[in-house]
Design a protein around this motif. Sequence first.
Motif, PDB file in Angstrom:
ATOM      1  N   ASP A  48      -0.351  10.169  -4.913  1.00 57.03           N
ATOM      2  CA  ASP A  48       0.186  11.226  -5.600  1.00 57.03           C
ATOM      3  C   ASP A  48      -1.173  12.553  -5.537  1.00 57.03           C
ATOM      4  O   ASP A  48      -0.932  13.706  -5.345  1.00 57.03           O
ATOM      5  CB  ASP A  48       0.282  11.065  -7.095  1.00 57.03           C
ATOM      6  N   ALA A  94      -4.636   2.565  -1.756  1.00 53.69           N
ATOM      7  CA  ALA A  94      -4.542   1.321  -2.468  1.00 53.69           C
ATOM      8  C   ALA A  94      -3.478   1.493  -3.846  1.00 53.69           C
ATOM      9  O   ALA A  94      -2.647   0.496  -4.278  1.00 53.69           O
ATOM     10  CB  ALA A  94      -5.657   0.888  -3.000  1.00 53.69           C
ATOM     11  N   SER A  95      -3.340   2.821  -4.497  1.00 48.78           N
ATOM     12  CA  SER A  95      -2.691   2.920  -5.378  1.00 48.78           C
ATOM     13  C   SER A  95      -1.863   4.115  -5.250  1.00 48.78           C
ATOM     14  O   SER A  95      -2.010   4.914  -4.777  1.00 48.78           O
ATOM     15  CB  SER A  95      -3.651   3.066  -6.868  1.00 48.78           C
ATOM     16  N   ARG A  96      -0.691   4.418  -6.461  1.00 53.43           N
ATOM     17  CA  ARG A  96      -0.007   5.454  -6.380  1.00 53.43           C
ATOM     18  C   ARG A  96      -0.481   6.527  -6.851  1.00 53.43           C
ATOM     19  O   ARG A  96      -0.123   7.658  -6.242  1.00 53.43           O
ATOM     20  CB  ARG A  96       1.454   4.958  -7.467  1.00 53.43           C
ATOM     21  N   ALA A  97      -1.460   6.263  -7.759  1.00 51.69           N
ATOM     22  CA  ALA A  97      -2.226   7.646  -8.438  1.00 51.69           C
ATOM     23  C   ALA A  97      -3.163   8.308  -7.126  1.00 51.69           C
ATOM     24  O   ALA A  97      -3.039   9.382  -6.924  1.00 51.69           O
ATOM     25  CB  ALA A  97      -3.248   7.325  -9.477  1.00 51.69           C
ATOM     26  N   GLN A  98      -3.575   7.559  -6.411  1.00 52.24           N
ATOM     27  CA  GLN A  98      -4.325   7.975  -5.092  1.00 52.24           C
ATOM     28  C   GLN A  98      -3.595   8.691  -4.219  1.00 52.24           C
ATOM     29  O   GLN A  98      -3.805   9.727  -3.645  1.00 52.24           O
ATOM     30  CB  GLN A  98      -5.174   6.860  -4.475  1.00 52.24           C
ATOM     31  N   ALA A 141       0.746  -1.153  -0.074  1.00 52.18           N
ATOM     32  CA  ALA A 141      -0.060  -0.017   0.035  1.00 52.18           C
ATOM     33  C   ALA A 141       0.926   1.295   0.000  1.00 52.18           C
ATOM     34  O   ALA A 141       2.102   1.325   0.264  1.00 52.18           O
ATOM     35  CB  ALA A 141      -0.835  -0.128   1.125  1.00 52.18           C
ATOM     36  N   TYR A 142       0.122   2.257  -0.145  1.00 53.28           N
ATOM     37  CA  TYR A 142       0.983   3.933  -0.233  1.00 53.28           C
ATOM     38  C   TYR A 142       0.450   4.626   0.827  1.00 53.28           C
ATOM     39  O   TYR A 142      -0.757   4.412   1.300  1.00 53.28           O
ATOM     40  CB  TYR A 142       0.835   4.301  -1.614  1.00 53.28           C
ATOM     41  N   LYS A 183       6.010   3.709  -0.617  1.00 56.42           N
ATOM     42  CA  LYS A 183       5.439   2.385  -0.581  1.00 56.42           C
ATOM     43  C   LYS A 183       5.819   1.505   0.441  1.00 56.42           C
ATOM     44  O   LYS A 183       6.830   1.468   0.817  1.00 56.42           O
ATOM     45  CB  LYS A 183       5.529   1.592  -2.229  1.00 56.42           C
TER      46      LYS A 183
END
Length: 328
Positions: free
Chosen positions: A309, A303-307, A254-255, A326
Amino acid sequence: MPTATVSESPTTALYRAALGPLNTDHHLRAFADFDDTGVAGPRWNGAAALLTLNWLVYRRLWRLAGAYVLVLVGACALLWALGWGRWPPGVWAGLLGTVVVLASVVPGLWAEAWLHGQVRQAMIAAVRDAPSLPDACEALRRRAPSMARFGALALLNFLLGAAAFSLHAGWPTGPQGAAPPSAVAAASTPAMSEPAPAVLPVKLAESSAPNPPPTAAVVPPPVRAPERMAVSAPQPLSVPAPAEAVQVPPAPGAYAVNVGLFADAGNAERLHARLNAAGLPAYLQTLETAQGTRTRVRVGPMASRAQADRMAERIRSMGLEARVFKAD
């Protein structure tokens, strides 16, 4: 001041007068080759390659200096628009290195040709306007780059370097170093859910209990608050922190976003309260370091790198630092 020798031709004397005192013989050899071949082609100039903008300004090649700056700014803007920082480090380092090499090699190869063209134009104008060759040489000498101009450029470079060093020395070191100015400012303003002041009246009530009888003005309700505080006294951070401050480390893969690392737990709690008030899922983590206990403020997990960012951009819009990571 360069002077013509007895054996010099009129063209060489004019060249010498127009070039000024620095590297005159080097330029004269290059100009002689250009005149012999009739073509001003590439020829290496180390000073123009290493100190391009300074060299162009010293030689009064104003249009070329302006074009050089515009090209560099445009190249950097293009790299940024294409996603600087989102590429792997090796990719953007290679692209940046390519820009730097081209910005040095191209002027280094063509500087002599550029200078030759400008000097030839100045010579033609001087010969046309002056009544004699010595007068033309004197007119060119007055307009030629001087040692005073060289000294002024050197001083300007020194001042710019000193200013850049001062800014770098005073710049915050980021989440793992000193707290950023925005975090310090946030910590200096009282938060709506500030828990720390509750500790002081409770301790005063405990220390003054044997003397005057407790009243409603001395011990605020609820009455059982002193007992609850006395039980958790060995762990002061767990009592004043709100429910959201429980450590919630992100699961592997997770991030999350690092916001700050603080030696003062109260500052970390105030920043944590500010993030929660803005609707961000902030949490605290306590670390034991060689310098003592530190409290880290983070936001997540995502859950994601886009979220992550997008969350980091939202945090930066609050005037805070944000670094996505991460979890291992």
